[in-house]
Design a protein around this motif. Structure first.
Motif, short mmCIF file in Angstrom:
data_model
loop_
_atom_site.label_atom_id
_atom_site.label_comp_id
_atom_site.label_asym_id
_atom_site.label_seq_id
_atom_site.Cartn_x
_atom_site.Cartn_y
_atom_site.Cartn_z
N ASN A 259 41.95 85.91 14.86
CA ASN A 259 43.28 86.46 15.10
C ASN A 259 43.88 85.82 16.35
OD1 ASN A 259 45.49 88.19 14.64
ND2 ASN A 259 44.69 89.67 16.13
N ALA A 260 43.72 84.52 16.46
CA ALA A 260 44.26 83.73 17.56
C ALA A 260 44.56 82.34 17.01
CB ALA A 260 43.27 83.66 18.72
N THR A 261 45.29 81.54 17.77
CA THR A 261 45.80 80.29 17.20
C THR A 261 44.99 79.06 17.55
OG1 THR A 261 47.27 79.99 19.11
CG2 THR A 261 48.15 81.20 17.22
N GLN A 262 44.23 79.07 18.66
CA GLN A 262 43.57 77.85 19.12
C GLN A 262 42.11 78.12 19.49
OE1 GLN A 262 45.03 74.78 19.37
NE2 GLN A 262 47.08 75.45 18.75
N PHE A 263 41.21 77.29 18.96
CA PHE A 263 39.79 77.37 19.28
C PHE A 263 39.32 75.95 19.60
CE2 PHE A 263 40.79 81.02 16.82
CZ PHE A 263 39.90 82.03 17.17
N THR A 264 38.70 75.76 20.77
CA THR A 264 38.33 74.41 21.20
C THR A 264 36.91 74.37 21.70
OG1 THR A 264 40.62 73.91 21.84
CG2 THR A 264 38.92 72.48 22.71
N THR A 279 43.87 85.58 10.30
CA THR A 279 44.99 86.52 10.36
C THR A 279 46.18 85.93 11.11
OG1 THR A 279 44.07 87.58 12.32
CG2 THR A 279 43.49 88.54 10.20
N GLN A 280 46.04 84.66 11.49
CA GLN A 280 47.13 83.86 12.04
C GLN A 280 46.94 82.43 11.55
OE1 GLN A 280 48.52 84.14 16.10
NE2 GLN A 280 47.21 85.92 16.53
N ASP A 281 47.95 81.58 11.76
CA ASP A 281 47.76 80.15 11.58
C ASP A 281 46.82 79.67 12.69
OD1 ASP A 281 49.55 80.25 9.49
OD2 ASP A 281 51.24 79.58 10.70
N VAL A 282 45.76 78.97 12.31
CA VAL A 282 44.67 78.67 13.25
C VAL A 282 44.44 77.16 13.32
CG1 VAL A 282 42.20 78.95 13.69
CG2 VAL A 282 43.54 80.89 12.84
N THR A 283 44.21 76.68 14.56
CA THR A 283 43.79 75.30 14.78
C THR A 283 42.43 75.29 15.44
OG1 THR A 283 46.07 74.50 15.00
CG2 THR A 283 44.33 73.12 15.93
N LEU A 284 41.48 74.61 14.81
CA LEU A 284 40.13 74.47 15.35
C LEU A 284 39.95 73.02 15.80
CD1 LEU A 284 38.05 76.36 12.63
CD2 LEU A 284 39.17 77.30 14.64
N THR A 285 39.50 72.85 17.05
CA THR A 285 39.36 71.51 17.61
C THR A 285 37.97 71.34 18.22
OG1 THR A 285 41.72 71.39 18.13
CG2 THR A 285 40.27 69.86 19.30
N ASP A 286 37.27 70.30 17.77
CA ASP A 286 36.03 69.89 18.43
C ASP A 286 36.21 68.45 18.88
OD1 ASP A 286 33.03 70.45 18.99
OD2 ASP A 286 33.06 68.49 17.99
#
Length: 360
Positions: A259-264, A279-286
């Protein structure tokens, strides 16, 4: 020994501190400073017992309450109030208690805090800073709760390692720093910002909830593993300046809700072993070479959500069905080496911008 039903008043003017020395120091009656003076109490005793309220009389809060390093302090009272509470010995609570240190509540390194010797004996700690330098456990099998209301909260030793807590809850103000390898309870409810000062595993046998952001201490790239049947991230992860996690891993049981937009993360992989719900538009970045892996299903909530993946030189792997329960909107892979899909995918659209390996 100070008798039950009686009172100890420290000082009739300012700077009239009291030091109590003995093998055993029993405060069976109330303990207060003289009105408005905030006088100090130091207890140097192998066994210290507070059996009645401390600092709870009107204008009677202590200045500093300080116990020495030897032995154990037993808190058999519901209220202890002062400007600073310094517990340098082991501490055991035996009733539901609230400890208030306006400036600081500090539990010493190398010592233990045990919450309750029976069920329903919760502990609330209130102060500008709450510093848990030693281990924290519930009394055996009782799963008692710990609530911390402090703008600065720090855990520097294992929590719930011997006997897990019931509910560990922090308030919304400020930051909680996790500087230990493990925190275990039935419910872990972090309502403030969370900073990882070590690689850590958080275990909530019922749930783990992050109300705000989760970051590594700057430039340390500490990793987070969450083991819980119900994990919820309500704030961005790894997005503070130089605050990317090393890795983010969830266990196989239950569901993780994003339920958040950015994960890094910074190159030590992002692995979701349980079902994921957006539950939101999500961007996952590694940003490294190990990539992003989904080992179970991925779905939107009732609204179709976008999922954007930036895996750098790492791989993207889907080992579970995508969008079967609730379709995604757009699935975008901006960067990856290999992209592997081992199950059906239901989305409104798919975009792979770049890739240096193969897509299967």
């Amino acid at each position: 020994d100070f008798a039950a039903g009686k009172s100890l008043t420290i000082g009739d003017a300012a700077t009239e501190a009291l030091t109590v020395v003995g093998a055993t120091a029993n405060f069976n009656g109330t303990v207060d400073s003289g009105a408005t003076f905030a006088n100090n109490l130091t207890v140097n005793a192998t066994n210290a017992l507070f059996g009645d309220q401390v600092g709870n009389k009107a204008f009677g809060a202590l200045g500093t309450l300080w116990t020495d390093a030897a032995g154990t302090t037993t808190l058999s009272t519901d209220v202890v109030t002062g400007d600073t509470l310094n517990f340098d010995d082991d501490v055991v609570t035996t009733v539901a208690s609230t400890l208030t240190g306006t400036t600081l509540v500090d539990f010493a390194a190398g010592k233990s805090l045990t919450i309750g010797d029976a069920a329903a004996e919760a502990l609330t700690v209130v102060g500008a800073t709450a510093d848990f330098n030693g281990t924290v456990d519930s009394g055996a099998t009782f799963a008692n709760n710990l609530t911390v209301n402090a703008p600065t909260t720090m855990f520097h030793a294992v929590v719930g390692g011997v006997s897990p807590l019931g509910v560990l809850a922090t308030d919304a103000a400020g930051t909680t720093t996790i500087d230990t390898t493990a925190v275990t309870g039935a419910v872990l409810d972090f309502n403030d910002k969370l900073v990882l000062d070590q690689t850590t595993t958080l275990t909530g046998t019922t749930s783990v909830d992050f109300a705000q952001t989760v970051d590594s201490a700057a430039s340390e790239q500490n990793s987070l593993t969450v083991n819980s049947p119900q994990t919820t991230f309500n704030g961005n992860v790894g997005t503070a300046a130089n605050g990317a996690l090393g890795s983010l891993t969830t266990d196989a049981a239950g569901t993780t809700t994003l339920n958040a937009t950015q994960f890094t993360t910074a190159g030590n992989t992002m692995t979701f072993n349980d079902a994921v719900v957006l539950t939101q538009d999500v961007t996952l970045t590694d940003t490294g070479t190990t990539g992003i892996t989904f080992n179970s299903t991925v779905d939107s909530d009732a609204t179709a959500r976008d999922l954007t993946l930036n895996a750098g030189a790492g791989d993207v792997t889907f080992n579970g069905v995508v969008g079967a329960a609730s379709a995604l909107d757009e699935l975008t892979v901006n960067s990856a080496h290999d992209v592997t899909v081992n199950a059906t995918v239901t989305v409104a659209g798919v975009t792979q911008a770049t890739g240096t390996g193969t897509t299967t």
